[in-house]
Scaffold this motif. Structure first.
Motif, mmCIF file in Angstrom:
data_model
loop_
_atom_site.group_PDB
_atom_site.id
_atom_site.type_symbol
_atom_site.label_atom_id
_atom_site.label_comp_id
_atom_site.label_asym_id
_atom_site.label_seq_id
_atom_site.Cartn_x
_atom_site.Cartn_y
_atom_site.Cartn_z
ATOM 1 N N LEU A 340 1.326 -1.004 0.174
ATOM 2 C CA LEU A 340 -0.247 0.033 0.424
ATOM 3 C C LEU A 340 0.792 1.428 0.127
ATOM 4 C CD1 LEU A 340 -3.011 -0.074 -0.143
ATOM 5 C CD2 LEU A 340 -1.558 -2.193 0.582
ATOM 6 N N ARG A 341 2.152 1.462 0.488
ATOM 7 C CA ARG A 341 2.486 2.293 0.952
ATOM 8 C C ARG A 341 3.909 2.436 -1.170
ATOM 9 N NH1 ARG A 341 3.922 0.270 5.676
ATOM 10 N NH2 ARG A 341 5.843 -0.959 5.094
ATOM 11 N N SER A 342 3.844 1.313 -1.071
ATOM 12 C CA SER A 342 4.582 1.357 -2.439
ATOM 13 C C SER A 342 3.609 2.576 -3.876
ATOM 14 C CB SER A 342 5.082 0.185 -2.557
ATOM 15 O OG SER A 342 5.474 0.112 -4.050
ATOM 16 N N ILE A 343 2.411 1.786 -3.708
ATOM 17 C CA ILE A 343 0.825 2.633 -4.346
ATOM 18 C C ILE A 343 0.672 3.561 -4.370
ATOM 19 C CG2 ILE A 343 -0.923 2.090 -5.052
ATOM 20 C CD1 ILE A 343 -1.144 -0.617 -4.470
ATOM 21 N N GLU A 344 1.160 4.219 -2.908
ATOM 22 C CA GLU A 344 0.565 5.611 -2.303
ATOM 23 C C GLU A 344 1.754 6.268 -3.246
ATOM 24 O OE1 GLU A 344 0.061 5.677 1.565
ATOM 25 O OE2 GLU A 344 -2.287 6.308 1.398
ATOM 26 N N THR A 345 3.615 5.776 -2.909
ATOM 27 C CA THR A 345 4.463 6.735 -3.173
ATOM 28 C C THR A 345 4.419 6.697 -4.898
ATOM 29 O OG1 THR A 345 5.406 5.408 -1.793
ATOM 30 C CG2 THR A 345 6.789 6.177 -2.999
ATOM 31 N N GLN A 346 3.682 5.853 -5.541
ATOM 32 C CA GLN A 346 3.931 5.406 -7.004
ATOM 33 C C GLN A 346 2.734 6.478 -8.028
ATOM 34 O OE1 GLN A 346 4.408 2.091 -9.623
ATOM 35 N NE2 GLN A 346 4.799 1.164 -7.565
ATOM 36 N N ILE A 347 2.058 6.919 -6.678
ATOM 37 C CA ILE A 347 0.744 7.510 -7.413
ATOM 38 C C ILE A 347 1.410 9.096 -7.119
ATOM 39 C CG2 ILE A 347 -1.571 9.228 -6.602
ATOM 40 C CD1 ILE A 347 -2.545 5.914 -6.150
ATOM 41 N N HIS A 348 1.973 9.793 -6.014
ATOM 42 C CA HIS A 348 2.298 10.655 -5.663
ATOM 43 C C HIS A 348 3.346 11.109 -6.327
ATOM 44 C CE1 HIS A 348 -0.186 10.105 -1.480
ATOM 45 N NE2 HIS A 348 -0.587 10.824 -2.194
ATOM 46 N N GLY A 349 4.031 9.764 -6.430
ATOM 47 C CA GLY A 349 5.314 10.540 -7.672
ATOM 48 C C GLY A 349 4.684 10.923 -9.691
ATOM 49 N N VAL A 350 3.777 10.328 -9.899
ATOM 50 C CA VAL A 350 2.994 10.731 -10.707
ATOM 51 C C VAL A 350 2.492 12.330 -10.880
ATOM 52 C CG1 VAL A 350 1.673 10.851 -12.374
ATOM 53 C CG2 VAL A 350 2.342 8.820 -11.807
ATOM 54 N N LEU A 351 1.953 12.773 -9.714
ATOM 55 C CA LEU A 351 1.494 13.894 -9.634
ATOM 56 C C LEU A 351 2.496 14.802 -9.301
ATOM 57 C CD1 LEU A 351 -1.811 13.294 -7.118
ATOM 58 C CD2 LEU A 351 -1.797 13.988 -9.473
ATOM 59 N N ASN A 352 4.121 14.744 -8.098
ATOM 60 C CA ASN A 352 4.208 15.511 -7.897
ATOM 61 C C ASN A 352 5.683 16.204 -9.288
ATOM 62 O OD1 ASN A 352 4.072 15.818 -6.134
ATOM 63 N ND2 ASN A 352 4.800 14.159 -4.762
ATOM 64 N N ALA A 353 5.571 15.061 -10.496
ATOM 65 C CA ALA A 353 6.256 15.673 -11.562
ATOM 66 C C ALA A 353 5.463 16.096 -12.831
ATOM 67 C CB ALA A 353 6.788 13.812 -12.223
ATOM 68 N N PRO A 354 6.571 17.134 -13.414
ATOM 69 C CA PRO A 354 5.683 18.611 -14.379
ATOM 70 C C PRO A 354 5.718 17.028 -15.522
ATOM 71 C CG PRO A 354 7.871 19.076 -14.128
ATOM 72 C CD PRO A 354 7.336 18.002 -13.790
ATOM 73 N N VAL A 355 4.543 17.348 -16.424
ATOM 74 C CA VAL A 355 4.694 17.223 -17.993
ATOM 75 C C VAL A 355 5.313 17.449 -18.802
ATOM 76 C CG1 VAL A 355 2.271 16.235 -19.977
ATOM 77 C CG2 VAL A 355 1.500 15.815 -17.710
ATOM 78 N N VAL A 356 6.013 16.334 -19.396
ATOM 79 C CA VAL A 356 6.742 16.933 -20.725
ATOM 80 C C VAL A 356 6.602 16.562 -21.655
ATOM 81 C CG1 VAL A 356 9.075 16.628 -18.547
ATOM 82 C CG2 VAL A 356 8.959 14.807 -19.489
ATOM 83 N N GLY A 357 7.223 16.989 -22.460
ATOM 84 C CA GLY A 357 7.516 16.946 -23.976
ATOM 85 C C GLY A 357 7.000 17.764 -24.916
ATOM 86 N N GLY A 358 6.828 19.001 -24.019
ATOM 87 C CA GLY A 358 6.575 20.861 -25.135
ATOM 88 C C GLY A 358 4.911 20.631 -26.444
ATOM 89 N N THR A 359 3.800 19.854 -25.163
ATOM 90 C CA THR A 359 2.562 20.025 -26.491
ATOM 91 C C THR A 359 1.932 20.961 -26.364
ATOM 92 O OG1 THR A 359 1.513 18.371 -24.881
ATOM 93 C CG2 THR A 359 2.118 17.500 -27.084
ATOM 94 N N ASN A 360 2.028 20.966 -25.063
ATOM 95 C CA ASN A 360 1.056 22.442 -23.911
ATOM 96 C C ASN A 360 1.702 23.269 -23.143
ATOM 97 O OD1 ASN A 360 0.203 21.356 -21.331
ATOM 98 N ND2 ASN A 360 -0.072 19.349 -22.898
ATOM 99 N N SER A 361 1.174 24.404 -23.221
ATOM 100 C CA SER A 361 1.706 25.171 -21.829
ATOM 101 C C SER A 361 1.443 25.340 -20.709
ATOM 102 C CB SER A 361 1.873 27.020 -22.279
ATOM 103 O OG SER A 361 0.147 26.934 -22.297
ATOM 104 N N PHE A 362 0.307 24.047 -20.120
ATOM 105 C CA PHE A 362 0.297 23.255 -18.743
ATOM 106 C C PHE A 362 1.247 22.516 -18.265
ATOM 107 C CE2 PHE A 362 -4.166 25.293 -19.734
ATOM 108 C CZ PHE A 362 -3.701 26.591 -19.389
ATOM 109 N N ASN A 364 1.730 21.548 -14.920
ATOM 110 C CA ASN A 364 1.033 20.855 -13.618
ATOM 111 C C ASN A 364 -0.774 21.077 -13.685
ATOM 112 O OD1 ASN A 364 1.579 23.310 -12.437
ATOM 113 N ND2 ASN A 364 3.730 23.136 -12.190
ATOM 114 N N LEU A 365 -1.109 20.463 -12.554
ATOM 115 C CA LEU A 365 -2.395 21.165 -12.214
ATOM 116 C C LEU A 365 -2.621 21.940 -11.317
ATOM 117 C CD1 LEU A 365 -3.547 17.341 -11.359
ATOM 118 C CD2 LEU A 365 -4.181 18.002 -13.218
#
Length: 673
Positions: A340-362, A364-365
């Motif tokens: 459970l701790r590992s799953i929570e860590t991975q989910i938070h890891g997704v949210l804590n990283a910005p979206v990369v690739g340069g397809t848009n100006s946004f 992060n949330l």
């Protein structure tokens, strides 16, 4: 056999003693049972968790579709004139629409017959569709339904000629009707009773609309010297003799958009306004209605709120699964589980990283008003969200979904693989894709096609077939080119494989070009008695697009260029439709938060994922517990057996001692007397 009971001789409660001893001996099994119940509870907990993650995956999977964030609505001022739908590529705007004609199919009727079931004659009916050109002096008489005048012509539309055979099994009027309908040649046949002396009239209605779907019917009688009844009834050439009367003329839809005159073969029009499909329903001459194309911002807001809700739901499920109540000192089923701790860590890891690739100006949330609170839940600032939607509608897709875009309009992003890494990649084109073609070495020797020069063996996109040209004198090389195109594109096996050609002529020189791009594209004349007359032979095969993506040689297939294996760009697909050679800008690819969560949940739910690994371990432990309990139960049976033997011996001994004691007591009592 005597009846015995443990302790009857010694007055000891042997069964009670053994029962208490066995209760003590069973404590290890009780511990095993408690552990088994704990494991079973954890399995149930993981089952519930898996269901919740699966539900979360369903939500984010839907939201990873780019169309959820690019919806466009189309409306009309008068819905009775036309309906409108818009794709994500449609630009917002408003237009005026005035419809003067609706597209319609051609309708024809034959002369009446006395009977619908009497035999007529046998033969082969050939159907061809095309355009009637009246020329400078031709005309159409709506009373007789016939064309007349010199200079009129019929030009095939190249869709292919179809035939229907009429024989002794179907040579009546009703039989001809049924044979045509069964053959699916693009015509619906019916019999109309007009109430006259010869009331039964065969009527035809084309299934396709537009002026290029006028019908030409040719009949070859089986025994022309004996009976020509079938050809006399159905031979119909708008450029020559016509046995049928035209009761409705094939016509295009004619309309104006912002005053620009447009003519289309169908009433459903998807190429007049880019990204917009119009379905014309009625005319409105001199009373134009409006068409409005607008971004559907409400659907984007709905999609964002759905993302937040699905995240908060899975966040609550995870927290409840590991909760601890300090007042009751009770723990949730999965409390202490590292998974459970590992799953929570991975989910938070997704949210804590910005979206990369340069397809848009946004990136992060927080930029669109979504905040992650201290308790792990998401909240939305609706005003900030709406402001972001209004000011930068096009960039929302990249923040949530899989998105790609190119800087060159002639290089289109068309997809990726699961191995493509988000990023910006340079594109360089060294050669464009080409089509296979063959060009005649000279103009046709003769425009007269007869039995000596009417066959061609063709190879289109690697598939082969033999075609037979119509035996006639062609008015021009262009007319002959149309016949060749019609016959090639009418080959059933070519249609199945998606092979087709375009046949043109320039200065009398014929050219056959495949409609497919790439190295698989061919258009060759390999043999046939007509090849020499047309001066056609083997041409040049097409070639695939070639170039690099991210500086690495990419794989070309037709017009599609795919990123190379083992490179960050692996699997990214670009369709190159033209333009210059050399540097062609960049392609940007990103995976938004919904897409990343979809990828994460897929891995969590996989057969080799964290949850399966833990549940497999629990199941293995349960099997081990079962074995241990079975062994312990077997040992308990032996222990109880030993106890009963031992207490049985004790019972016998005490019984004997009691008997001796009683005897001595009696003897002593006698002595005292």
């Amino acid at each position: 056999m005597g009846i015995s009971s443990p302790g009857i001789g010694s007055n000891l409660d042997v069964n009670g003693i053994i029962s208490k001893l066995m209760a003590t001996e069973q404590q290890p099994i009780v511990a095993l049972n408690r552990k088994e119940a704990s494991y079973q509870a954890k399995l149930t907990g993981f089952g519930t968790l898996k269901g919740a993650i699966s539900q979360f995956q369903t939500s984010v999977s839907a939201l990873s579709d780019i169309s959820k964030f690019q919806a466009v609505r189309g409306t009309t001022g008068d819905a009775s004139v036309a309906s409108v739908s818009a794709s994500t590529s449609a630009a917002a705007g408003s237009y005026s629409l005035e419809v003067s004609k609706l597209a319609q199919s051609q309708k024809l009727a034959a002369v009446g017959q006395a009977s619908a079931t009497a035999a007529i004659s046998n033969g082969v009916i050939t159907f061809d569709f095309g355009t009637v050109d009246l020329g400078p002096t031709g005309s159409f008489d709506p009373v007789t339904g016939k064309y007349s005048g010199a200079g009129r012509s019929f030009t095939s539309n190249g869709a292919g000629i179809k035939t229907v055979t009429i024989d002794d099994t179907n040579n009546s009027l009703s039989g001809i009707r049924d044979a045509i309908n069964k053959a699916n040649v693009g015509v619906t046949a019916t019999i109309v009773n007009d109430g006259g002396t010869s009331p039964y009239r065969l009527a035809f209605s084309g299934t396709g609309t537009g002026k290029n779907n006028s019908l030409k019917m040719s009949v070859v009688d089986d025994a022309p010297g004996t009976s020509t009844a079938l050809s006399s009834l159905l031979n119909h050439d708008p450029a020559n003799a016509q046995a049928l009367a035209e009761t409705q003329t094939a016509q295009n839809a004619e309309f104006k958009i912002d005053g620009i005159a447009i003519s289309k073969a169908n009433n459903t029009v998807s190429d007049a306004i880019s990204g917009v499909t119009l379905t014309l329903l009625k005319t409105n001459v001199a009373s134009a209605t409006s068409i409005t194309v607008a971004r559907d911002t409400a659907s984007v807001s709905t999609a964002v709120n759905a993302f937040v809700k699905s995240y908060n739901d899975i966040n609550k499920t995870l927290k409840d699964a590991v909760a601890y109540n300090a007042d009751t000192k009770a723990s949730a089923i999965l409390n202490g589980e590292s998974v459970l701790r590992s799953i929570e860590t991975q989910i938070h890891g997704v949210l804590n990283a910005p979206v990369v690739g340069g397809t848009n100006s946004f990136t992060n949330l927080s930029k669109i008003g979504i905040t992650l609170e201290k308790d792990g839940t998401m909240t939305i600032n609706s005003a900030k969200l709406q402001s972001a939607i209004d000011s930068n509608f096009g960039d929302f897709a990249g923040l949530f979904a899989v998105a790609g875009k190119t800087s060159d309009t002639l290089v289109a992003y068309t997809g990726v693989s699961d191995k493509t890494v988000p990023g910006a990649y340079a594109v360089n084109i060294s050669s464009l894709a080409t089509k296979g073609s063959t060009t005649a070495s000279a103009a046709p020797t003769s425009l007269v096609i007869d039995a000596s020069n009417d066959t061609l063996d063709v190879q289109i996109d690697g598939k082969t077939a033999t075609i037979k040209l119509g035996q006639t004198t062609y008015a021009s090389a262009a007319t002959l080119a149309a016949e060749i195109q019609t016959k090639i594109n009418g080959v059933a096996s070519f249609k199945t494989d998606g092979a087709s050609v375009t046949v043109t002529e320039t200065g009398g020189i014929l050219n056959i070009t495949s409609n497919k791009y790439g190295s698989v594209s061919t258009a060759n004349i390999t043999a046939g008695n007509g090849a020499a007359n047309l001066n056609l032979g083997t041409g040049t095969a097409g070639s695939d697009v070639a170039g690099t993506i991210n500086g690495v040689a990419a794989v070309g297939l037709g017009q599609v260029l795919t990123g190379a294996k083992n490179d960050a760009s692996e699997g990214i697909n670009l369709t190159v439709t033209g333009g210059s050679l050399g540097a062609r800008g960049t392609v940007n690819y990103s995976q938004g938060y919904a897409a990343q969560f979809n990828k994460l949940t897929t891995s969590l739910l996989a057969s080799d994922g964290l949850i399966s690994a833990r549940t497999n371990g629990l199941n293995a432990s349960l099997k081990s517990l079962t074995k241990s309990r079975d062994l312990a139960n077997a040992n308990l049976a032996q222990i109880e057996k030993r106890y009963r033997i031992q207490f049985g011996s004790l019972d016998t001994m005490i019984s004997k001692m009691t008997s001796t004691s009683n005897f001595l007591t009696q003897q002593l009592a006698s002595l005292s007397k």
